[in-house]
Every structure is written in structure tokens, then in C-alpha cells.
Enzyme design. Structure first.
Site, short mmCIF file in Angstrom:
data_model
loop_
_atom_site.label_atom_id
_atom_site.label_comp_id
_atom_site.label_asym_id
_atom_site.label_seq_id
_atom_site.Cartn_x
_atom_site.Cartn_y
_atom_site.Cartn_z
N HIS A 34 10.09 -4.41 4.24
CA HIS A 34 10.60 -3.05 4.13
C HIS A 34 10.95 -2.50 5.51
O HIS A 34 10.39 -2.90 6.51
CB HIS A 34 9.66 -2.10 3.39
CG HIS A 34 8.29 -1.87 3.96
ND1 HIS A 34 7.39 -2.87 4.24
CD2 HIS A 34 7.62 -0.72 4.26
CE1 HIS A 34 6.25 -2.35 4.68
NE2 HIS A 34 6.37 -1.04 4.72
N GLU B 205 3.93 -5.59 8.60
CA GLU B 205 2.63 -5.48 7.92
C GLU B 205 2.19 -6.82 7.32
O GLU B 205 1.02 -6.96 6.92
CB GLU B 205 2.70 -4.40 6.83
CG GLU B 205 2.84 -3.01 7.44
CD GLU B 205 2.99 -1.90 6.41
OE1 GLU B 205 2.92 -0.73 6.81
OE2 GLU B 205 3.19 -2.20 5.21
N HIS C 68 -1.30 4.15 10.00
CA HIS C 68 0.08 4.61 10.22
C HIS C 68 0.14 5.92 11.02
O HIS C 68 1.15 6.61 11.00
CB HIS C 68 0.78 4.86 8.89
CG HIS C 68 0.85 3.69 7.97
ND1 HIS C 68 -0.24 3.18 7.30
CD2 HIS C 68 1.90 2.91 7.59
CE1 HIS C 68 0.13 2.16 6.55
NE2 HIS C 68 1.42 1.98 6.70
N HIS D 38 0.83 -1.22 0.00
CA HIS D 38 0.00 0.00 0.00
C HIS D 38 0.86 1.26 0.00
O HIS D 38 0.46 2.30 0.52
CB HIS D 38 -0.96 -0.01 1.20
CG HIS D 38 -0.26 -0.13 2.52
ND1 HIS D 38 -0.75 -0.86 3.57
CD2 HIS D 38 0.90 0.42 2.97
CE1 HIS D 38 0.07 -0.77 4.60
NE2 HIS D 38 1.08 0.01 4.26
C1 DHB Z 1 6.42 2.84 2.14
C2 DHB Z 1 5.79 1.64 2.42
C3 DHB Z 1 4.75 1.58 3.34
O1 DHB Z 1 4.11 0.43 3.68
C4 DHB Z 1 4.33 2.73 3.98
O2 DHB Z 1 3.29 2.64 4.85
C5 DHB Z 1 4.94 3.95 3.73
C6 DHB Z 1 6.00 4.00 2.81
C7 DHB Z 1 7.52 2.95 1.15
O3 DHB Z 1 8.08 1.94 0.70
O4 DHB Z 1 7.84 4.08 0.76
FE FE Z 2 2.73 0.75 5.40
#
Ligand code: DHB
Ligand code: FE
Length: 282
Positions: free
Chosen positions: A195, A242, A59, A12
Site C-alpha cells: 500500500h 510494513e 505510526h 492493521h
Molecule cells: C491504511 C493502512 C495502514 O497500514 C495504515 O497504517 C493506515 C491506513 C489504509 O489502507 O487505509
Molecule cells: Fe500501517
């Protein structure tokens, strides 16, 4: 009675919202990512869900660190999006289904899941980007289903375990299937895959771990419940937690599912971007 047609996962990443707003579908950076969605569009056009249960992690827009529900379910008539700082126009409100929301909340609390019920809830990119990806044009798209947002805490430790997430999904399944109205439901699990946005490992992505999760979640999600939360952070990065949303979605689909399509592409922004379409047995 309500039926669950299947589940869809997607990252997302907020930059996707920007790419959609600026029509960057054929841009060389974005094309391999957006190429994962036409099979999902075709499936949605065919099965025509009435309701989308959108499992995401807030978030900091709907909830903040001062009050962080472990599991929250929206029970509003509509859900507003607000500017998250990208300069993008906030999206129009998403219509809800408060009657079905309250049914799910009542059933799950009776099933001993402690739910924060939300009669107002601002929805952030975790909710809106997947809606934009799956129903292009959104409110101008007559096929867009009514939404029930479910947010779980992946932001402030202690977060739920993977086992708890899968069991949440199983309880959600019972609640949906016991809804007396004849509605067709699709369940989303948004976020991930690996991530990490900050700290010494900022930019960390783990393709092997992501691939393993995408393989196991189809036929053997139980095996993933042995991964501890520390191990999940180590393998998937601080925001790779996540993946809990994917496990919640998977629990709601029942034992047997069919993988209809999948796509994995790295990097999109800072993330391993995974998309899967899992269909439930009829
Ligand atoms: C990114 C990924 C995310 O899940 C998020 O909530 C905010 C940023 C990213 O990769 O930039
Ligand atoms: Fe996220």
C-alpha cells in the site's frame, strides 16, 4: 520453559477498527476480509496462548519523527490506546507482562540488538486492530493473552533491512525460548501488504508481489532478504515497508512451519490485506 506456538500476520488498516465498531462483518465490502479470521479464532481457542508478542509499527502515536527508535519493546504493566481521530472510543488498556518483556530486552541486548525499552507506550491501530481481530471482545474475552508490544521503524528512513528484520526475529526467538516460565507464546506480524497512502502513487497495490511474499515467507524467508529497501518501496509502495513486521515474526518461528490458513483480499481501504496462520513444529 516458554514455547512458541506459531505466528499470525494481518493487515492493521484503521478502517477495520471502524468496521468492527459498527458490526459490518457481513457487509459485502467487508465479508471477504473478515472471512479470513474464523480459522485463526479456532486455532487460538485450541492452543490458548498465555502471551502475545505483537510486532507492529507505530505510526506516530507512541513515537514521532523527532525520536524514532529502530526497534522498541514495551515493558509496561499495561498499554493504552488513544484516539487516533476516527471518533472511535479508545479501547481499554491491554495488560502487559513486564517480567517477560525485561527478559526479552536483556537477552536481545546481550545478543547485540540495540533495543529502546519502553516503560510507557501508547499503542496505535498497528497494535490494536490485530488484537481486536484475533480476540473479539478483547478484555471481556477471557482468552485474551498478556501483550508484549514490539515496534519497528517503517516510517522514517533509514528503516531496517529485510535481513535485519528476519535476524531480529531469530534473536527474539532465542530470547523467548530461554524464558524459564512455562508460558505459551504466539507472535504477530502486523501491517502490509502492499500500500501507498500518499504522493503520486497513492492507492498503489501490487497483488503479484504480495502473493510472492506470502508464498516465500512460509518455507523460504531467507530468499526475501535479497530485496533491498528501495526495491521494497518500489514493489510494495511507501507503506508496504510494513512487510518488515512479517519478516520479524517469521524469524521468531524457527526453520520449519506449517501453513494452517491464509486469506488475501484487495482492496481494503488502500491496502492489499493479507492474513496468514503459521504453526511451529511441536
Ligand atoms: C491504511 C493502512 C495502514 O497500514 C495504515 O497504517 C493506515 C491506513 C489504509 O489502507 O487505509
Ligand atoms: Fe500501517
Amino acid at each position: 520453559m516458554a514455547r512458541i506456538l506459531g505466528g499470525i500476520t494481518t493487515s492493521h488498516i484503521p478502517a477495520v477498527g471502524n468496521a468492527i465498531a459498527n458490526d459490518m462483518f457481513d457487509d459485502p465490502y467487508w465479508k471477504p476480509f473478515f472471512d479470513g479470521y474464523p480459522p485463526v479464532h479456532e486455532w487460538l481457542e485450541r492452543v490458548k496462548p498465555d502471551v502475545v508478542v505483537n510486532i507492529y509499527n507505530d505510526h506516530g502515536l507512541g513515537f514521532f519523527l523527532d525520536k524514532m527508535p529502530t526497534f522498541a519493546i514495551g515493558a509496561a504493566h499495561e498499554y493504552r490506546n488513544e484516539d487516533e481521530g476516527w471518533g472511535l472510543k479508545p479501547l481499554p488498556p491491554f495488560p502487559g507482562d513486564p517480567r517477560m518483556s525485561w527478559h526479552i530486552i536483556e537477552q536481545m541486548v546481550a545478543d547485540e540488538f540495540d533495543i529502546t525499552s519502553c516503560q510507557e507506550l501508547a499503542v496505535d491501530h498497528g497494535f490494536t486492530v490485530p488484537m481486536q481481530l484475533f480476540w473479539p471482545g478483547l478484555i471481556d474475552n477471557p482468552a485474551m493473552p498478556r501483550a508484549i508490544p514490539i515496534s519497528a521503524n517503517t516510517v522514517q528512513h533509514p528503516i531496517p533491512t529485510l535481513r535485519r528484520a528476519l535476524n531480529f526475529g531469530k534473536s527474539l526467538r532465542k530470547a523467548i525460548l530461554s524464558y524459564p516460565q512455562d508460558v505459551k507464546v504466539v507472535v504477530l506480524g502486523t501491517g502490509g501488504l502492499s500500500h501507498q497512502l500518499d504522493g503520486q502513487r497513492a492507492g498503489f497495490i501490487n497483488r503479484d508481489f504480495d502473493k510472492m511474499c506470502m508464498e516465500k515467507i512460509v518455507d523460504d524467508p531467507e530468499s526475501l532478504t535479497s530485496i533491498t529497501r528501495h526495491e521494497l518501496v518500489r514493489q510494495a509502495g511507501a507503506q508496504g515497508t510494513e512487510f518488515l513486521m512479517w519478516m520479524m515474526m517469521r524469524g521468531a518461528l524457527g526453520d520449519k512451519v506449517t501453513l494452517r490458513s491464509q486469506n488475501y483480499h484487495i482492496p481494503i481501504s488502500n491496502t492489499g490485506a493479507g492474513t496468514m496462520l503459521l504453526e511451529c513444529a511441536a
